[in-house]
Each structure stands twice: as structure tokens, then as C-alpha cells.
Design a protein around this motif. Sequence first.
Motif, PDB file in Angstrom:
ATOM      1  N   GLY A  64       0.815  -1.212   0.000  1.00 60.67           N
ATOM      2  CA  GLY A  64       0.000   0.000   0.000  1.00 60.67           C
ATOM      3  C   GLY A  64       0.843   1.253   0.000  1.00 60.67           C
ATOM      4  O   GLY A  64       0.554   2.223  -0.733  1.00 60.67           O
ATOM      5  N   ASN A  65       1.908   1.270   0.789  1.00 62.07           N
ATOM      6  CA  ASN A  65       2.753   2.453   0.887  1.00 62.07           C
ATOM      7  C   ASN A  65       3.456   2.739  -0.438  1.00 62.07           C
ATOM      8  O   ASN A  65       3.476   3.888  -0.915  1.00 62.07           O
ATOM      9  CB  ASN A  65       3.782   2.249   1.998  1.00 62.07           C
ATOM     10  N   ASN A  66       4.048   1.714  -1.026  1.00 59.49           N
ATOM     11  CA  ASN A  66       4.736   1.927  -2.301  1.00 59.49           C
ATOM     12  C   ASN A  66       3.764   2.268  -3.421  1.00 59.49           C
ATOM     13  O   ASN A  66       4.091   3.071  -4.317  1.00 59.49           O
ATOM     14  CB  ASN A  66       5.534   0.668  -2.666  1.00 59.49           C
ATOM     15  N   MET A 127      -6.596  -1.360   9.062  1.00 65.37           N
ATOM     16  CA  MET A 127      -5.593  -2.229   8.465  1.00 65.37           C
ATOM     17  C   MET A 127      -6.101  -3.647   8.255  1.00 65.37           C
ATOM     18  O   MET A 127      -5.676  -4.320   7.307  1.00 65.37           O
ATOM     19  CB  MET A 127      -4.336  -2.277   9.351  1.00 65.37           C
ATOM     20  N   ARG A 128      -7.006  -4.117   9.115  1.00 62.73           N
ATOM     21  CA  ARG A 128      -7.447  -5.504   8.984  1.00 62.73           C
ATOM     22  C   ARG A 128      -8.109  -5.782   7.629  1.00 62.73           C
ATOM     23  O   ARG A 128      -7.735  -6.747   6.953  1.00 62.73           O
ATOM     24  CB  ARG A 128      -8.394  -5.853  10.137  1.00 62.73           C
ATOM     25  N   PRO A 129      -9.096  -4.961   7.150  1.00 63.68           N
ATOM     26  CA  PRO A 129      -9.647  -5.243   5.824  1.00 63.68           C
ATOM     27  C   PRO A 129      -8.629  -5.047   4.701  1.00 63.68           C
ATOM     28  O   PRO A 129      -8.678  -5.743   3.675  1.00 63.68           O
ATOM     29  CB  PRO A 129     -10.815  -4.249   5.704  1.00 63.68           C
ATOM     30  N   LEU A 130      -7.682  -4.091   4.873  1.00 59.82           N
ATOM     31  CA  LEU A 130      -6.654  -3.900   3.849  1.00 59.82           C
ATOM     32  C   LEU A 130      -5.755  -5.124   3.730  1.00 59.82           C
ATOM     33  O   LEU A 130      -5.351  -5.501   2.617  1.00 59.82           O
ATOM     34  CB  LEU A 130      -5.814  -2.667   4.179  1.00 59.82           C
ATOM     35  N   VAL A 131      -5.450  -5.748   4.869  1.00 54.63           N
ATOM     36  CA  VAL A 131      -4.641  -6.973   4.836  1.00 54.63           C
ATOM     37  C   VAL A 131      -5.374  -8.063   4.071  1.00 54.63           C
ATOM     38  O   VAL A 131      -4.779  -8.814   3.279  1.00 54.63           O
ATOM     39  CB  VAL A 131      -4.309  -7.428   6.275  1.00 54.63           C
ATOM     40  N   GLN A 132      -6.680  -8.166   4.274  1.00 56.15           N
ATOM     41  CA  GLN A 132      -7.470  -9.165   3.552  1.00 56.15           C
ATOM     42  C   GLN A 132      -7.542  -8.856   2.062  1.00 56.15           C
ATOM     43  O   GLN A 132      -7.499  -9.771   1.224  1.00 56.15           O
ATOM     44  CB  GLN A 132      -8.874  -9.241   4.156  1.00 56.15           C
ATOM     45  N   ILE A 133      -7.637  -7.570   1.708  1.00 56.16           N
ATOM     46  CA  ILE A 133      -7.693  -7.201   0.289  1.00 56.16           C
ATOM     47  C   ILE A 133      -6.377  -7.516  -0.414  1.00 56.16           C
ATOM     48  O   ILE A 133      -6.360  -8.047  -1.538  1.00 56.16           O
ATOM     49  CB  ILE A 133      -8.032  -5.695   0.154  1.00 56.16           C
ATOM     50  N   PHE A 134      -5.263  -7.200   0.243  1.00 57.90           N
ATOM     51  CA  PHE A 134      -3.950  -7.409  -0.376  1.00 57.90           C
ATOM     52  C   PHE A 134      -3.415  -8.831  -0.179  1.00 57.90           C
ATOM     53  O   PHE A 134      -2.306  -9.128  -0.633  1.00 57.90           O
ATOM     54  CB  PHE A 134      -2.929  -6.419   0.215  1.00 57.90           C
ATOM     55  N   TRP A 135      -4.189  -9.696   0.497  1.00 56.52           N
ATOM     56  CA  TRP A 135      -3.672 -11.026   0.826  1.00 56.52           C
ATOM     57  C   TRP A 135      -3.197 -11.811  -0.396  1.00 56.52           C
ATOM     58  O   TRP A 135      -2.111 -12.398  -0.352  1.00 56.52           O
ATOM     59  CB  TRP A 135      -4.737 -11.831   1.578  1.00 56.52           C
TER      60      TRP A 135
END
Length: 431
Positions: A64-66, A127-135
Motif C-alpha cells: 500500500g505504501n509503495n 488495516m485488517r480489511p486492507l490486509v485481507q484485500i492485499f492477501w
Amino acid sequence: MLLTAAAIAVLLILSAFFSGSETALTGASDAQMHRLQARGNKSARTVNRLLEHKGPLLGAILIGNNLVNILAAALATSLMIGAFGEAGIVYATAIMTVLIVMFSEILPKTYAMHNPDRVALGVAPIMRPLVQIFWPVTWATQILVRGTLRLFGMRLDPEEPFLSSAEELRGAIELHNGEDKAVSHERAMLRSVLDLAEVDVEEIMVHRKTIAMVNADDPAEEILDQILASPYTRIPIWRENTDNVIGVVHVKEILRALKNAEQGSGELNIEKLASAPWFIPETTRLLDQLEAFRSRREHFALVVDEYGSLMGVVTLEDILEEIVGDISDEHDVSMPGLRPQPDGSYIVDGHFTIRDLNRQLDWSLPDEEASTIAGLVLHESRRIPDEGQVFIFYGYRFEILRRMRHQITDIRLTPPKGSAASAPKTIESSS
């Protein structure tokens, strides 16, 4: 242009969010998060779940950061080229470098570094849903990284931590600085708790030479006098030889028998009043023995070596003293084994343990091969020294002051000047 500039500002805010989240989530206190979760804090529970799988978490943050940084730089370059032509590339690079470093990296990370728990609780629900999206992306990235490292002969074991929990605790204890006696005592106690699983009972037991024991074949009157003269409440009883311990008598049992039977001491059967002895091997760990004392509800055990010979005794109080220091009462016999001298040296009894010396003086003499100061001298010198001989081990000066037969009783121990760190071992012998 205004729309593009607004998009760049939003992307920089997102970059700051990811940067601060990384610092906060990796620096959050595990103990604090678990304590808050136990109180029903849902954000703390989310933080703990995220930290259980740090690989996907860090992967999502980095992706996400990059992503937002690269997109912001691309939009800024496009904007600057439209305004200044080819020179806009230089302007976009300079401006975005300053904006990203200052406002998207240093500023959020500095704040998160000083308030990790608060920031972690705030960003965890996002962050929890973002982790699931980028999993899927993080999973593919981890497979690629592991495969690349394997080509170079490096393997990552996710189940094996870099540092054990005990090592992390030891590091935290060493950070508990302070010259105050209370702080030093607390630090020593915490170290001792961690050492319980590594120290054998042999290192803290009372040696058989100093055990108060009675012969079961002696007259009851004489046995009673010996028990009353002893400062201890539990006395081992032997027959024929001291290795043949047949029981352990408690002073209360004798008093109870005298009161109930209303008989003279000459009619007492001490052997019948004694309980069965409990023998343990010398290699038993202190933590295991502490649990055994609790489960058996006993306070006294006899230590034997591999041949079954009696080596000494260990009590629950001995183990507790290993943690909190010396516990004395009005019946204890004072045995000062460490006497400081005006010149900075110490006169130490030979039976004084290395562990106690290191703990009291904050030294680091090795105790792997010997448990007492006399034993250390014998091990390192490979001889039975004479009175007046001087040895230097690990930078410390050992002068033999007194010897009884083959036993070293008094040693003058001088620490190295300045630092107490270990030095290369040398031996100097003089009479």
C-alpha cells in the motif's frame, strides 16, 4: 491541475497512514494489548490478530505504501511536465522527495514511535480489511521471495523466532537500569526467575558436610538434645552410615508425641515419628523442583548423585532465596561469607557460591564448571593450592588465605580495576 494536486495530497496522507501504521503496529506493547483485550477492548483484539501473522501485515503495509508513493510521484511528474515542460521532471523529483520524506515518513513515524499503543489501536480496524484485500498479492510475493532466497541457499522458518521469549525478557531486564539498591535488587530477582529453568539443585543445595543429622541408633534422650540444639525444624535420620537416610523427622511431630503420650523422652521412638525420605537427583532443575514441592506439598528433599550417595539437602526456602535473596529468621545461624575490605578486595569463604557472589556484586564469574569459589579455584588451577598462593582468573585476583586439610576456607578476591569484564585467563603462583 487542482484535481491532480488534490489527488496527490490524498495519496500523501495515505502514505503517512501506512508509514505510521508500520511503526505503531511493530512497536506496540504485546503485554498492553493483551491486557486491553482481556478487558474487552475490540481494537486491542484486532491488533493481536494482526500481529499473529506479521508477514501478511507487513506485506500489505509495504504494498500500500509503495503503491500510493509511486502513484503520487507519477501524478506530480505529469503535473510538473504540463506546467514547465521537461524541466518539470526535476521539479517533481525535488518537491515529492521533500513532501514524502517529511510529511509521509518522518512526521507520522515520529509520532507513532512516541505513541505506538494509541496509534496501533486507531489504525488496526482499518488495516485488517486492507490486509485481507492485499492477501493474494502478499501471498504471491512471499512465495517469490522465499524462492529467490532458496536459490542463494537461505531458508526462512516462520515457526522459529529469532529470539526466544526468555531472551527478550532478559534484554528487557538489562534495560531496567538504575544505581538504586531497590532497582538492582529487582533486576537480580527477575534474572533469578528466568534462571530457575537452567540451574540444578546441586548449585544451591546445602552440602552434606553442613547438614544437621542424627543417628537413629543413639539414645532417644541424646537425639532429642541434638534436635533441640539444631536451628532447623526438619532433621534427617540415618543408620549405620550417613548415606543410609531412613527418614526425616519434624520437630512438631516430636512435640506432638510428647504432649499426647505424656511420656519421657527416653521412651520416644524417633524412627516411627519420621516421615519417608524424598530423594531427588542432583541434576533436577530448580523450576521442576519448585513444581514438585508444590504438587507434593513438601518443603524438604535429599539430593543424591548418580551413585546414590547423599550430596546434600534442598528446601523450598532455598529455592525462594534464589529468587528474592536471603531469608533469615531469629533461629538462623549467621554465616557471613563475604567481607569487604578497605582496599576494595573481598575475603570470601570457600563455600560461598559463585551465583550469590555474582548476584550481590553484579559480577560475571563463570559458574558452569563449579558452584563455589573454592571449586572455581580448584577447577581453574588444576591443583590443591597452598596458603599464600595467588591466581588470576578472568581478570580477578584469588589469594589463598587459609586452608584446612584439602579444603580452601578463606580467599581474598580482588576484582579488576575499572571494569569487571572478563579478561583472558592467566595464572600467577607465589608462596
